[in-house]
Scaffold this motif. Structure first.
Motif, PDB file in Angstrom:
ATOM      1  N   TYR A  52      42.183 -60.625 -18.119  1.00  0.00           N
ATOM      2  CA  TYR A  52      41.251 -61.730 -17.885  1.00  0.00           C
ATOM      3  C   TYR A  52      40.359 -62.073 -19.075  1.00  0.00           C
ATOM      4  CZ  TYR A  52      37.284 -64.156 -15.598  1.00  0.00           C
ATOM      5  OH  TYR A  52      36.288 -65.029 -15.257  1.00  0.00           O
ATOM      6  N   ILE A  53      39.333 -61.310 -19.315  1.00  0.00           N
ATOM      7  CA  ILE A  53      38.231 -61.769 -20.162  1.00  0.00           C
ATOM      8  C   ILE A  53      38.648 -62.014 -21.607  1.00  0.00           C
ATOM      9  CG2 ILE A  53      35.991 -61.120 -21.124  1.00  0.00           C
ATOM     10  CD1 ILE A  53      35.304 -59.935 -18.395  1.00  0.00           C
ATOM     11  N   ASN A  54      39.186 -61.022 -22.269  1.00  0.00           N
ATOM     12  CA  ASN A  54      39.523 -61.216 -23.687  1.00  0.00           C
ATOM     13  C   ASN A  54      40.793 -62.036 -23.905  1.00  0.00           C
ATOM     14  OD1 ASN A  54      37.266 -59.915 -24.828  1.00  0.00           O
ATOM     15  ND2 ASN A  54      38.176 -57.923 -24.444  1.00  0.00           N
ATOM     16  N   PRO A  55      41.928 -61.696 -23.271  1.00  0.00           N
ATOM     17  CA  PRO A  55      43.128 -62.503 -23.510  1.00  0.00           C
ATOM     18  C   PRO A  55      42.979 -63.968 -23.092  1.00  0.00           C
ATOM     19  CG  PRO A  55      43.741 -60.391 -22.578  1.00  0.00           C
ATOM     20  CD  PRO A  55      42.250 -60.496 -22.468  1.00  0.00           C
ATOM     21  N   LEU A  56      42.395 -64.208 -21.925  1.00  0.00           N
ATOM     22  CA  LEU A  56      42.270 -65.594 -21.468  1.00  0.00           C
ATOM     23  C   LEU A  56      41.317 -66.388 -22.355  1.00  0.00           C
ATOM     24  CD1 LEU A  56      43.130 -67.685 -19.404  1.00  0.00           C
ATOM     25  CD2 LEU A  56      41.202 -66.972 -17.961  1.00  0.00           C
ATOM     26  N   THR A  57      40.243 -65.748 -22.793  1.00  0.00           N
ATOM     27  CA  THR A  57      39.326 -66.425 -23.715  1.00  0.00           C
ATOM     28  C   THR A  57      40.029 -66.778 -25.015  1.00  0.00           C
ATOM     29  OG1 THR A  57      37.381 -65.304 -22.800  1.00  0.00           O
ATOM     30  CG2 THR A  57      37.181 -66.179 -25.026  1.00  0.00           C
ATOM     31  N   ALA A  58      40.768 -65.811 -25.581  1.00  0.00           N
ATOM     32  CA  ALA A  58      41.449 -66.045 -26.851  1.00  0.00           C
ATOM     33  C   ALA A  58      42.489 -67.154 -26.728  1.00  0.00           C
ATOM     34  CB  ALA A  58      42.096 -64.754 -27.340  1.00  0.00           C
ATOM     35  N   VAL A  59      43.327 -67.090 -25.707  1.00  0.00           N
ATOM     36  CA  VAL A  59      44.369 -68.095 -25.523  1.00  0.00           C
ATOM     37  C   VAL A  59      43.756 -69.480 -25.331  1.00  0.00           C
ATOM     38  CG1 VAL A  59      46.142 -68.921 -23.917  1.00  0.00           C
ATOM     39  CG2 VAL A  59      46.141 -66.535 -24.650  1.00  0.00           C
ATOM     40  N   THR A  60      42.727 -69.567 -24.508  1.00  0.00           N
ATOM     41  CA  THR A  60      42.107 -70.864 -24.228  1.00  0.00           C
ATOM     42  C   THR A  60      41.459 -71.451 -25.477  1.00  0.00           C
ATOM     43  OG1 THR A  60      41.673 -70.158 -21.942  1.00  0.00           O
ATOM     44  CG2 THR A  60      40.466 -72.076 -22.755  1.00  0.00           C
ATOM     45  N   MET A  61      40.742 -70.633 -26.237  1.00  0.00           N
ATOM     46  CA  MET A  61      40.077 -71.149 -27.433  1.00  0.00           C
ATOM     47  C   MET A  61      41.086 -71.583 -28.497  1.00  0.00           C
ATOM     48  SD  MET A  61      36.518 -69.002 -27.979  1.00  0.00           S
ATOM     49  CE  MET A  61      37.314 -67.526 -28.621  1.00  0.00           C
ATOM     50  N   ILE A  62      42.144 -70.801 -28.685  1.00  0.00           N
ATOM     51  CA  ILE A  62      43.148 -71.186 -29.687  1.00  0.00           C
ATOM     52  C   ILE A  62      43.818 -72.495 -29.286  1.00  0.00           C
ATOM     53  CG2 ILE A  62      45.379 -70.578 -30.679  1.00  0.00           C
ATOM     54  CD1 ILE A  62      43.135 -69.024 -31.941  1.00  0.00           C
ATOM     55  N   THR A  91      35.293 -72.624 -17.784  1.00  0.00           N
ATOM     56  CA  THR A  91      36.715 -72.942 -17.653  1.00  0.00           C
ATOM     57  C   THR A  91      37.268 -72.444 -16.328  1.00  0.00           C
ATOM     58  OG1 THR A  91      37.038 -72.858 -20.053  1.00  0.00           O
ATOM     59  CG2 THR A  91      38.995 -72.566 -18.691  1.00  0.00           C
ATOM     60  N   VAL A  92      36.898 -71.230 -15.951  1.00  0.00           N
ATOM     61  CA  VAL A  92      37.442 -70.609 -14.743  1.00  0.00           C
ATOM     62  C   VAL A  92      36.879 -71.260 -13.477  1.00  0.00           C
ATOM     63  CG1 VAL A  92      37.472 -68.459 -13.415  1.00  0.00           C
ATOM     64  CG2 VAL A  92      37.955 -68.419 -15.864  1.00  0.00           C
ATOM     65  N   HIS A  93      35.605 -71.638 -13.508  1.00  0.00           N
ATOM     66  CA  HIS A  93      34.937 -72.130 -12.299  1.00  0.00           C
ATOM     67  C   HIS A  93      34.993 -73.644 -12.134  1.00  0.00           C
ATOM     68  CE1 HIS A  93      32.739 -68.525 -10.692  1.00  0.00           C
ATOM     69  NE2 HIS A  93      33.140 -68.060 -11.864  1.00  0.00           N
ATOM     70  N   LYS A  94      35.673 -74.344 -12.998  1.00  0.00           N
ATOM     71  CA  LYS A  94      35.546 -75.804 -12.987  1.00  0.00           C
ATOM     72  C   LYS A  94      36.071 -76.452 -11.712  1.00  0.00           C
ATOM     73  CE  LYS A  94      39.848 -77.062 -15.372  1.00  0.00           C
ATOM     74  NZ  LYS A  94      40.414 -77.761 -16.551  1.00  0.00           N
ATOM     75  N   ASP A  95      36.996 -75.822 -10.990  1.00  0.00           N
ATOM     76  CA  ASP A  95      37.483 -76.427  -9.749  1.00  0.00           C
ATOM     77  C   ASP A  95      37.658 -75.393  -8.650  1.00  0.00           C
ATOM     78  OD1 ASP A  95      39.676 -75.055 -10.632  1.00  0.00           O
ATOM     79  OD2 ASP A  95      41.025 -76.770 -10.732  1.00  0.00           O
ATOM     80  N   GLY A  96      36.784 -74.391  -8.655  1.00  0.00           N
ATOM     81  CA  GLY A  96      36.822 -73.402  -7.589  1.00  0.00           C
ATOM     82  C   GLY A  96      38.050 -72.531  -7.579  1.00  0.00           C
ATOM     83  N   GLY A  97      38.688 -72.374  -8.734  1.00  0.00           N
ATOM     84  CA  GLY A  97      39.828 -71.471  -8.821  1.00  0.00           C
ATOM     85  C   GLY A  97      41.181 -72.100  -8.560  1.00  0.00           C
ATOM     86  N   GLN A  98      41.226 -73.413  -8.311  1.00  0.00           N
ATOM     87  CA  GLN A  98      42.497 -74.035  -7.932  1.00  0.00           C
ATOM     88  C   GLN A  98      43.518 -74.044  -9.067  1.00  0.00           C
ATOM     89  OE1 GLN A  98      43.104 -74.880  -4.693  1.00  0.00           O
ATOM     90  NE2 GLN A  98      41.082 -73.952  -4.402  1.00  0.00           N
ATOM     91  N   LEU A 110      43.901 -71.621 -11.446  1.00  0.00           N
ATOM     92  CA  LEU A 110      43.948 -70.326 -12.105  1.00  0.00           C
ATOM     93  C   LEU A 110      45.359 -69.859 -12.448  1.00  0.00           C
ATOM     94  CD1 LEU A 110      41.143 -68.384 -10.202  1.00  0.00           C
ATOM     95  CD2 LEU A 110      41.101 -69.295 -12.531  1.00  0.00           C
ATOM     96  N   SER A 111      46.309 -70.054 -11.578  1.00  0.00           N
ATOM     97  CA  SER A 111      47.671 -69.582 -11.859  1.00  0.00           C
ATOM     98  C   SER A 111      48.228 -70.220 -13.123  1.00  0.00           C
ATOM     99  CB  SER A 111      48.593 -69.870 -10.663  1.00  0.00           C
ATOM    100  OG  SER A 111      48.232 -69.065  -9.560  1.00  0.00           O
ATOM    101  N   GLY A 112      48.006 -71.521 -13.296  1.00  0.00           N
ATOM    102  CA  GLY A 112      48.461 -72.195 -14.501  1.00  0.00           C
ATOM    103  C   GLY A 112      47.708 -71.735 -15.726  1.00  0.00           C
ATOM    104  N   LEU A 113      46.425 -71.464 -15.559  1.00  0.00           N
ATOM    105  CA  LEU A 113      45.602 -71.009 -16.672  1.00  0.00           C
ATOM    106  C   LEU A 113      46.090 -69.669 -17.198  1.00  0.00           C
ATOM    107  CD1 LEU A 113      43.015 -72.203 -18.019  1.00  0.00           C
ATOM    108  CD2 LEU A 113      41.698 -70.643 -16.579  1.00  0.00           C
ATOM    109  N   PHE A 114      46.513 -68.790 -16.288  1.00  0.00           N
ATOM    110  CA  PHE A 114      46.941 -67.447 -16.681  1.00  0.00           C
ATOM    111  C   PHE A 114      48.394 -67.371 -17.121  1.00  0.00           C
ATOM    112  CE2 PHE A 114      43.044 -65.959 -14.798  1.00  0.00           C
ATOM    113  CZ  PHE A 114      42.784 -64.763 -15.458  1.00  0.00           C
ATOM    114  N   ALA A 115      49.165 -68.419 -16.897  1.00  0.00           N
ATOM    115  CA  ALA A 115      50.597 -68.367 -17.216  1.00  0.00           C
ATOM    116  C   ALA A 115      50.867 -67.935 -18.658  1.00  0.00           C
ATOM    117  CB  ALA A 115      51.262 -69.696 -16.900  1.00  0.00           C
TER     118      ALA A 115
END
Length: 326
Positions: free
Chosen positions: A123-133, A267-274, A276-281
């Motif tokens: 979650y915290i580090n990988p998702l942050t890194a992927v999203t920012m890049i 980023t995570v809370h913008k739509d109540g988690g709807q 998330l699956s795509g975000l983590f792919a």
């Protein structure tokens, strides 16, 4: 159940206590109860417990924003097949207890081929890194600076940048025993505890300036990197490890630099988690291929967590993995 509880704001090692507390009530409509398997300790836990986010933090609280567990019970409206599924239970703290109750929409299914000790850190580090890049490094970016280059997230940033043909410049404090992972991924590493570090940083960057800067330090180091950001460059500020904010004068002194204050929570809370699956792919895909991995430095049972935080063992590079069932 066993839980690590902070009764009041303060330093994590001082205010955290292990308790036997009531387990969660039966899940309501749309809710599940997750049996936590593993979690970890992040700076976000320490900052939250410190009271820095007083407007959205109430005590007593169970810290822990990152972890993996198994859905143990489901309320009405949740697919029956969800029970027994491994998930990342997001959207709130509470991972440092044996069971966590939350809405099913905040549960991200974990691929079967990822072991718990890998999924735990997804979650915290990988998702942050992927999203920012993905957000801030379009094709053509070449000159990148990363502060706190010995951190876990800096390792992920360097890995992702290398995949794009970019070799970043790292800035570190020069703490004894702390080194960047895989030095070949870095064009240069500047140590701020050495005389003349500013001049060396300017020389390495060159007259063209920084295309993108990733700063989680703030203070004088962050401001120096900001001044070296190129016209039309991007300065991404996503943490404050120094404890000293960037000055208003620094941020307003140059209108030609785009300043991005990145918070993963937004980023995570913008739509109540709807979403998330795509975000983590892309994170799961990277982990599946051995990318974005986090080294485990120490394994501790939940019953031993408070003692470990009070007297941390020396010589363990990597993250703490908390066994929530012991």
């Amino acid at each position: 159940m066993l839980a690590a509880v902070a009764d009041s704001p303060g330093p994590l090692a001082e205010v955290l206590a292990l308790r036997d507390v009531d387990g969660p009530a039966a899940p309501g409509r749309g809710e599940v109860v997750v049996r936590m398997v593993a979690s970890t300790v992040n700076p976000s836990d320490e900052v939250t417990v410190s009271g820095a986010y007083g407007s959205r933090t109430s005590f007593p609280m169970v810290p822990g924003f990152e972890g993996v567990g198994v859905i143990d019970a489901a309320g009405p409206g949740v697919p029956a097949a969800a029970v027994g599924r491994r998930v990342l239970p997001l959207g709130s703290p509470g991972a440092w207890q044996q069971y966590k109750r939350l809405h099913y929409s905040w549960c991200v299914p974990v691929p079967d081929d990822l072991p718990d000790e890998v999924a735990c850190f997804a979650y915290i580090n990988p998702l942050t890194a992927v999203t920012m890049i993905e957000r801030f490094c379009p094709p053509g970016v070449r000159n990148v600076v990363v502060t706190a280059a010995t951190s876990a997230i800096a390792r992920h940033l360097a890995e992702l940048l290398t995949d794009r043909g970019v070799t970043p410049v790292g800035v570190v404090r020069g703490t004894p025993g702390r080194r960047v992972a895989e030095p070949s991924r870095w064009r240069a590493v500047i140590r701020t505890n050495e005389p003349g570090w500013r001049e060396r940083l300017r020389a390495v960057i060159g007259p063209e300036g920084v295309d993108v800067a990733f700063d989680c330090v703030g203070g004088g180091v962050g401001e120096e990197v900001f001044t070296l950001t190129a016209a039309d460059g991007v300065f991404v500020h996503y943490g404050l490890l120094s404890g000293t904010p960037l000055s208003v004068e620094c941020l307003t002194g140059r209108r030609d630099v785009r300043v991005e204050l990145f918070r993963l929570r937004d980023t995570v809370h913008k739509d109540g988690g709807q979403h998330l699956s795509g975000l983590f792919a892309p994170v799961f895909e990277g982990l599946r291929h051995g990318r974005l991995r986090t080294a485990v430095g120490k394994r501790v049972g939940l019953s031993d967590l408070t003692g470990h935080l009070t007297n941390p063992a020396a010589g363990h590079a990597g993250k703490i993995l908390i066994d929530l069932q012991s």
